[in-house]
Design an enzyme around this catalytic site. Sequence first.
Site, PDB file in Angstrom:
ATOM      1  N   ASP A 132       0.867  -1.184   0.000  1.00  0.00           N
ATOM      2  CA  ASP A 132       0.000   0.000   0.000  1.00  0.00           C
ATOM      3  C   ASP A 132       0.898   1.227   0.000  1.00  0.00           C
ATOM      4  O   ASP A 132       1.087   1.882   1.014  1.00  0.00           O
ATOM      5  CB  ASP A 132      -0.912  -0.031   1.237  1.00  0.00           C
ATOM      6  N   SER A 133       1.449   1.508  -1.169  1.00  0.00           N
ATOM      7  CA  SER A 133       2.493   2.536  -1.251  1.00  0.00           C
ATOM      8  C   SER A 133       1.930   3.884  -1.668  1.00  0.00           C
ATOM      9  O   SER A 133       0.828   3.981  -2.199  1.00  0.00           O
ATOM     10  CB  SER A 133       3.534   2.111  -2.292  1.00  0.00           C
TER      11      SER A 133
HETATM   12  N1  SPD Z   1      -2.127   8.215  -5.987  1.00  0.00           N
HETATM   13  C1  SPD Z   1      -2.410   7.896  -4.627  1.00  0.00           C
HETATM   14  C2  SPD Z   1      -2.140   6.499  -4.276  1.00  0.00           C
HETATM   15  C3  SPD Z   1      -2.305   6.288  -2.827  1.00  0.00           C
HETATM   16  C4  SPD Z   1      -2.148   4.886  -2.447  1.00  0.00           C
HETATM   17  N2  SPD Z   1      -1.963   4.690  -1.054  1.00  0.00           N
HETATM   18  C5  SPD Z   1      -3.063   5.021  -0.263  1.00  0.00           C
HETATM   19  C6  SPD Z   1      -2.845   4.785   1.161  1.00  0.00           C
HETATM   20  C7  SPD Z   1      -4.106   4.431   1.821  1.00  0.00           C
HETATM   21  N3  SPD Z   1      -3.916   3.466   2.820  1.00  0.00           N
END
Ligand code: SPD
Length: 285
Positions: A157-158
């Site tokens: 979850d980046s």
């Molecule tokens: N373009 C934004 C991508 C965000 C992905 N990560 C979200 C974190 C939520 N836990």
Amino acid sequence: MDAQRWVSEVNEGWGLTVKVKKQLCDIRSQYQHIEIFETENLGHLLMLDGIVQLTSYDEFAYHEMMANLPFYACSHVPERALVIGGGDGGVLRELGRHPELRTIDICEIDAEVIRAAQKFLPETSCGYDDPRVKVNIGDGSCFIKEHPGCYDIIIVDSTDPGGPGEPLFGENFYRDMKKALTPGGVIATQAESYYLLPEIACRVVKFAGRFFKSSGFAQINVPTYPTGVIGCCLGSDEGEVFLPRRMPDAELQKQLRYYSPEVHRSAFELPVFARRLFSKNGDEK
Ligand code: SPD
């Protein structure tokens, strides 16, 4: 602060703008700019380096899919899960609904994100309350190398590439994730939007296709991410990732607002232009 302030995630030539009532958090950590707002209509909003990470309004869609797509695609019942990134705790909260999981590890690089979420985002940081959750602060691309054969599911979850999440979009990281899986394990990675960042989406699809026998890009509708869509790329060496192997029982399905076995399958049905994009540039099978 101006009571009528609007905040924007700005992309090339356009932006996504949300009316906010109050800024709750404004921290410059070692890694990034962390901001949390109370919005007019969307609950809380978390931004990292000016990029929307979640709003209370629609975070369930992203978090349910990131957790449940790999959970149900896994050929065996998963017992050990790893989350890389995801410091707000939303993916942990969704994994916590599964009693089958014995351990839920998280490796988040920025302890300040966890602290801010625990203070201002109780609806997602409640994920940390589960006693199975073990928190590791560090670089996920290093952590993964130290845990060969350890995890049934790995969820990345980046943030977007360019910040601290950059190594999580590299080929070596995909190779290392494969080594960190148990046989038949599944990876799920934040794969961006095919409208907004097609080259990143293709890169992720290409690496997943390179290292796993079955892989694919699932789309998730999230109105507060620019373009309203974001991808989750799955990869596994057993079975087909687009087919759920089990289904939530009735009690769990009642708790879910986005994921279902039908949504699992249909998320891999992409618009024609996206399918063409990935078959041309993403080596998708
Ligand atoms: N373009 C934004 C991508 C965000 C992905 N990560 C979200 C974190 C939520 N836990």
